[in-house]
Design a protein around this motif. Structure first.
Motif, PDB file in Angstrom:
ATOM      1  N   LYS A  29      23.887  27.569  42.940  1.00 31.82           N
ATOM      2  CA  LYS A  29      24.008  27.703  41.484  1.00 31.82           C
ATOM      3  C   LYS A  29      25.443  27.952  41.018  1.00 31.82           C
ATOM      4  CE  LYS A  29      19.279  29.062  40.567  1.00 31.82           C
ATOM      5  NZ  LYS A  29      18.383  30.145  40.224  1.00 31.82           N
ATOM      6  N   TYR A  30      26.038  29.041  41.470  1.00 29.19           N
ATOM      7  CA  TYR A  30      27.384  29.361  40.962  1.00 29.19           C
ATOM      8  C   TYR A  30      28.133  30.313  41.886  1.00 29.19           C
ATOM      9  CZ  TYR A  30      25.697  33.969  39.611  1.00 29.19           C
ATOM     10  OH  TYR A  30      25.175  35.240  39.644  1.00 29.19           O
ATOM     11  N   THR A  31      29.456  30.385  41.625  1.00 30.11           N
ATOM     12  CA  THR A  31      30.281  31.434  42.231  1.00 30.11           C
ATOM     13  C   THR A  31      31.146  31.987  41.113  1.00 30.11           C
ATOM     14  OG1 THR A  31      30.371  30.261  44.330  1.00 30.11           O
ATOM     15  CG2 THR A  31      32.039  31.942  43.987  1.00 30.11           C
ATOM     16  N   GLN A  32      31.223  33.303  41.046  1.00 28.81           N
ATOM     17  CA  GLN A  32      31.992  33.926  39.968  1.00 28.81           C
ATOM     18  C   GLN A  32      32.937  34.979  40.534  1.00 28.81           C
ATOM     19  OE1 GLN A  32      30.090  34.969  36.084  1.00 28.81           O
ATOM     20  NE2 GLN A  32      30.584  37.041  36.741  1.00 28.81           N
ATOM     21  N   MET A  33      34.246  34.786  40.238  1.00 32.81           N
ATOM     22  CA  MET A  33      35.259  35.744  40.675  1.00 32.81           C
ATOM     23  C   MET A  33      35.716  36.514  39.432  1.00 32.81           C
ATOM     24  SD  MET A  33      36.128  35.264  43.940  1.00 32.81           S
ATOM     25  CE  MET A  33      35.859  34.066  45.232  1.00 32.81           C
ATOM     26  N   GLU A  34      35.823  37.814  39.570  1.00 37.01           N
ATOM     27  CA  GLU A  34      36.285  38.623  38.434  1.00 37.01           C
ATOM     28  C   GLU A  34      37.497  39.436  38.854  1.00 37.01           C
ATOM     29  OE1 GLU A  34      32.454  39.312  35.539  1.00 37.01           O
ATOM     30  OE2 GLU A  34      32.790  40.776  37.129  1.00 37.01           O
ATOM     31  N   ILE A  35      38.594  39.208  38.112  1.00 34.34           N
ATOM     32  CA  ILE A  35      39.830  39.946  38.419  1.00 34.34           C
ATOM     33  C   ILE A  35      40.073  40.940  37.279  1.00 34.34           C
ATOM     34  CG2 ILE A  35      42.327  39.744  38.755  1.00 34.34           C
ATOM     35  CD1 ILE A  35      41.742  36.800  39.638  1.00 34.34           C
ATOM     36  N   PHE A  36      40.231  42.187  37.656  1.00 30.01           N
ATOM     37  CA  PHE A  36      40.507  43.227  36.666  1.00 30.01           C
ATOM     38  C   PHE A  36      41.970  43.647  36.849  1.00 30.01           C
ATOM     39  CE2 PHE A  36      36.045  43.359  37.635  1.00 30.01           C
ATOM     40  CZ  PHE A  36      35.448  43.454  36.389  1.00 30.01           C
ATOM     41  N   LEU A  37      42.734  43.529  35.760  1.00 30.62           N
ATOM     42  CA  LEU A  37      44.174  43.801  35.849  1.00 30.62           C
ATOM     43  C   LEU A  37      44.565  44.759  34.707  1.00 30.62           C
ATOM     44  CD1 LEU A  37      46.382  42.631  37.707  1.00 30.62           C
ATOM     45  CD2 LEU A  37      47.018  41.128  35.815  1.00 30.62           C
ATOM     46  N   PRO A  38      45.339  45.802  35.026  1.00 30.41           N
ATOM     47  CA  PRO A  38      45.737  46.742  33.945  1.00 30.41           C
ATOM     48  C   PRO A  38      46.604  46.026  32.893  1.00 30.41           C
ATOM     49  CG  PRO A  38      46.306  47.589  36.128  1.00 30.41           C
ATOM     50  CD  PRO A  38      45.883  46.184  36.327  1.00 30.41           C
ATOM     51  N   ALA A  39      46.337  46.328  31.625  1.00 30.78           N
ATOM     52  CA  ALA A  39      47.088  45.664  30.545  1.00 30.78           C
ATOM     53  C   ALA A  39      48.336  46.483  30.210  1.00 30.78           C
ATOM     54  CB  ALA A  39      46.206  45.543  29.315  1.00 30.78           C
ATOM     55  N   VAL A  40      49.367  45.771  29.692  1.00 34.70           N
ATOM     56  CA  VAL A  40      50.561  46.462  29.186  1.00 34.70           C
ATOM     57  C   VAL A  40      50.230  46.892  27.759  1.00 34.70           C
ATOM     58  CG1 VAL A  40      52.986  46.178  28.544  1.00 34.70           C
ATOM     59  CG2 VAL A  40      52.091  45.085  30.607  1.00 34.70           C
ATOM     60  N   GLN A  41      50.544  48.139  27.416  1.00 33.17           N
ATOM     61  CA  GLN A  41      50.105  48.676  26.131  1.00 33.17           C
ATOM     62  C   GLN A  41      50.907  48.143  24.962  1.00 33.17           C
ATOM     63  OE1 GLN A  41      47.256  50.495  25.838  1.00 33.17           O
ATOM     64  NE2 GLN A  41      47.148  49.839  27.986  1.00 33.17           N
ATOM     65  N   LYS A  42      50.854  46.853  24.787  1.00 38.12           N
ATOM     66  CA  LYS A  42      51.543  46.263  23.621  1.00 38.12           C
ATOM     67  C   LYS A  42      50.859  44.943  23.304  1.00 38.12           C
ATOM     68  CE  LYS A  42      55.968  44.366  22.281  1.00 38.12           C
ATOM     69  NZ  LYS A  42      57.205  43.832  22.810  1.00 38.12           N
ATOM     70  N   GLU A  43      50.348  44.828  22.081  1.00 32.54           N
ATOM     71  CA  GLU A  43      49.616  43.613  21.735  1.00 32.54           C
ATOM     72  C   GLU A  43      50.569  42.505  21.366  1.00 32.54           C
ATOM     73  OE1 GLU A  43      46.672  44.170  18.834  1.00 32.54           O
ATOM     74  OE2 GLU A  43      45.368  45.266  20.183  1.00 32.54           O
ATOM     75  N   VAL A  44      50.119  41.282  21.593  1.00 30.23           N
ATOM     76  CA  VAL A  44      50.953  40.127  21.255  1.00 30.23           C
ATOM     77  C   VAL A  44      50.925  39.914  19.752  1.00 30.23           C
ATOM     78  CG1 VAL A  44      51.291  37.647  21.601  1.00 30.23           C
ATOM     79  CG2 VAL A  44      50.385  39.073  23.445  1.00 30.23           C
TER      80      VAL A  44
END
Lengths: 196, 452
Positions: free
Chosen positions: B437-452
């Motif tokens: 059916k599927y393969t799902q990879m999830e990457i969790f990465l800390p965000a830089v505290q400044k919005e674009v």
């Protein structure tokens, strides 16, 4: 617990059970008459089996060797007696043997007792033989023996028979002469003395 | 939780025990034939017929007890879920002796327990030396049959009657007939020899199987060591190649500094500021050199990270991805107002590319979809890469991150590199898959505290 321990326990229990009958065996010595002082039986003889054990047919083979006239009819009924002068019953119960005749123990016992009663009524000499000794020490053989003894004229058996003391008491209380031998082939001499 | 095969084996075990209990009545003709032949052999004084029936007797009881023993073995195996513990042995003995007791009650047989206890002790002893490999049940059955044959001969040895051995109906009839015909000489001699021969065969067979298995284990160990050696050699070569590339990349810096210096010299020496077009060319050259310098630095030094947008990262990844010859559709969905991420662009892009390349390869030239969805969850940016390919086998899910693991006969360093890079960025990666059916990879990465 070691993985070999259970096997060792089994081995010990097995050996205990092997030697248990030897520990129970009575060493009491008995004196019996080697054979009859005078013959009781006449020919022709009807050989039959009480209990249908295969080895019961050995008796008819003895008779052939001794040139005694008779027939081996393992399933003989009371009505078959008219042609014979003596009844010889070999006692030994075999479940498979009885099933082979389409009967069960109760029917086999009834047939034996009816046969014995009829022979007694006809005043025929009756020889009871137990040829398997303690090998056929099963309960049904014991029951057949105890119920047949009162009708017997002579009893032949092996010294190593099961519940020997009880049997000797039963035979003696009915004033029946008996001979117990050590070996199967030793039965031939007292067997012959019953007829000659 | 018991496995399906164990449950099936347990059901077969119960069936065998029931079948064993019915076997004597189903083989009644056989027993009548044996009985009549014994009687006939006495009448005709035929030793040969008696011998044939003795073999027939052994065959009948070997079949009967094989069914009961195997049934009990399977039931005990189901109950304890293991064969090497004491409980298994106790249940096995209990089931076997219980079956024999039932047989004695149903058919007024006088089968002695003592002989079976002896047989069970031998069997359990030899069983400890049988390797639990693919053909375990077959080897166990062979040892069981050999021991059953061997111990059935004991029933027919008249000399052992004093020890309560051979008390069943047929054994008694056969032994008395033998006593009448040969004075016990035939059975005592022949069956003692046969007992010894079959016992020895059972023991030798067990020893051979045990030794063969030991040899097999050693062989496998050698094979494993050989594979490990090969892998180490490959890793060594790769490491050398990596070092070479590292040196080459490092060496690129020298001509780049020269080009940069020469450009500055040209800028100072010639009045290019007056020529707007030339000035623009120079500016572009300068940017390119700086960019190339940054890239080389990022390749050489893992710790060099800079804040970039997710869009910039993914554009860089897709620009290096070749989808021309593939029937794969790649779709990217980015949430609005995603924060910046602090990454080593070259390495992190390589990690994402690795995941995408794996997904593309899994389609094996067939059509498929890969979907990248990036969103913010609190202070973390989630990269979800999902493909509708064949999926990853459940047994492999825990192994894919290990260095050297591969199902494609590759080096197996791809996913371990991905995991290392993401963890170096303070993030983590997880995988979910459903075969077919599927393969799902999830990457969790800390965000830089400044919005674009």
């Amino acid at each position: 617990m070691n993985k070999y321990n259970v096997a060792i326990i089994c081995l010990v229990v097995a050996f205990y059970l092997f030697f248990y009958p030897s520990l129970q065996l009575s060493s009491q010595h008995i004196n019996v008459y080697p054979n009859l002082p005078a013959p009781l039986g006449k020919e022709p003889i009807l050989f039959t089996s009480a209990g249908q054990a295969a080895e019961n047919s050995i008796l008819s083979n003895f008779a052939n060797q001794l040139h005694l006239e008779g027939d081996y009819r393992p399933r003989a009924l009371a009505s078959d007696l008219y042609d014979y002068e003596t009844l010889v019953i070999a006692i030994g119960y075999s479940q498979n043997g009885v099933l082979n005749t389409g009967r069960n123990f109760q029917k086999e016992q009834k047939r034996t007792i009816t046969l014995l009663k009829e022979a007694k009524q006809r005043d025929m000499p009756i020889l009871l033989v137990q040829i398997a000794g303690k090998n056929r020490g099963n309960q049904h053989t014991q029951e057949l023996l105890l119920s047949s003894v009162p009708y017997a004229s002579y009893f032949l058996g092996l010294k190593n028979m099961n519940k020997r003391t009880e049997m000797i008491e039963k035979i003696s209380s009915n004033n029946i002469p008996y001979t117990l031998v050590s070996d199967l082939n030793d039965l031939k001499t007292p067997f012959n003395s019953f007829f000659r | 939780m018991r496995s399906k095969s164990l449950v099936v084996a347990g059901i077969i075990g119960v069936f065998l025990i029931i079948y064993g209990q019915l076997f004597p009545s189903m083989s009644q003709d056989w027993s009548f034939y044996m009985l009549n032949t014994i009687e006939k052999s006495i009448q005709t004084r035929d030793n040969g017929a008696l011998l044939i029936i003795s073999f027939s007797y052994v065959a009948r009881y070997v079949i009967l007890f094989f069914i009961l023993y195997l049934g009990s073995f399977l039931v005990a195996n189901y109950v304890t879920n293991e064969q090497n513990n004491v409980l298994f042995q106790i249940i096995f003995i209990f089931c076997t002796l219980g079956s024999i007791f039932l047989l004695n009650q149903l058919y007024v047989e006088y089968i002695p327990f003592s002989l079976h206890l002896l047989l069970l002790s031998f069997l359990l002893f030899l069983k400890n030396y049988l390797p639990e490999q693919r053909y375990y049940y077959l080897t166990f059955s062979i040892v069981l049959i050999l021991l059953l044959i061997s111990f059935q001969w004991l029933n027919l040895i008249p000399a052992l009657s004093a020890f309560n051995i051979g008390t069943d109906d047929f054994a008694i009839a056969l032994k008395i007939a033998d006593k009448f015909l040969t004075g016990e000489r035939l059975f005592n001699t022949l069956f003692t020899v046969l007992f010894v021969v079959f016992s020895l065969i059972a023991i030798i067979f067990t020893i051979l199987v045990h030794l063969f298995n030991m040899q097999f284990i050693t062989l496998k160990k050698y094979q494993r060591q050989e594979v490990e050696l090969k892998e180490t050699r490959v890793a060594l070569v790769e490491s050398k190649v990596y070092q070479e590339i590292h040196t080459l990349v490092h060496d690129l810096k020298t001509p780049l500094v020269s080009v940069d210096g020469l450009l500055s010299l040209i800028e100072m020496k010639y009045p290019i500021r007056e020529d707007e077009k030339m000035q623009d060319y120079f500016n572009r050259l300068d940017r390119s050199i700086r960019k190339m310098n940054d890239m080389i630095s990022e390749i050489l030094y893992e710790d060099i990270k800079k804040a970039i947008t997710v869009d910039e990262l993914l554009r860089y990844v897709t620009s290096h991805l070749s989808l021309d010859d593939q029937k794969v559709t790649l779709s990217i969905k980015l949430e609005d107002h995603l924060p910046l991420i602090q990454v080593n662009k070259i390495r992190f892009a390589r990690a994402i590319s690795n995941l995408l390349e794996n997904a593309i390869l899994s389609f094996k030239g067939n059509s498929g979809n890969i979907h990248i969805h990036v969103k913010q969850i609190k202070e973390v940016v989630l990269f979800r890469i999902r493909d509708d390919g064949p999926g990853i086998n459940e047994n492999h899910l825990n192994k894919i991150w290990k260095e050297g693991f591969s199902t494609k006969n590759s080096t197996g360093i791809g996913l371990s590199f991905v995991k290392r890079v993401i963890e170096n960025h303070g993030g983590n990666i997880s995988v979910k898959s459903n075969v077919g059916k599927y393969t799902q990879m999830e990457i969790f990465l800390p965000a830089v505290q400044k919005e674009v």
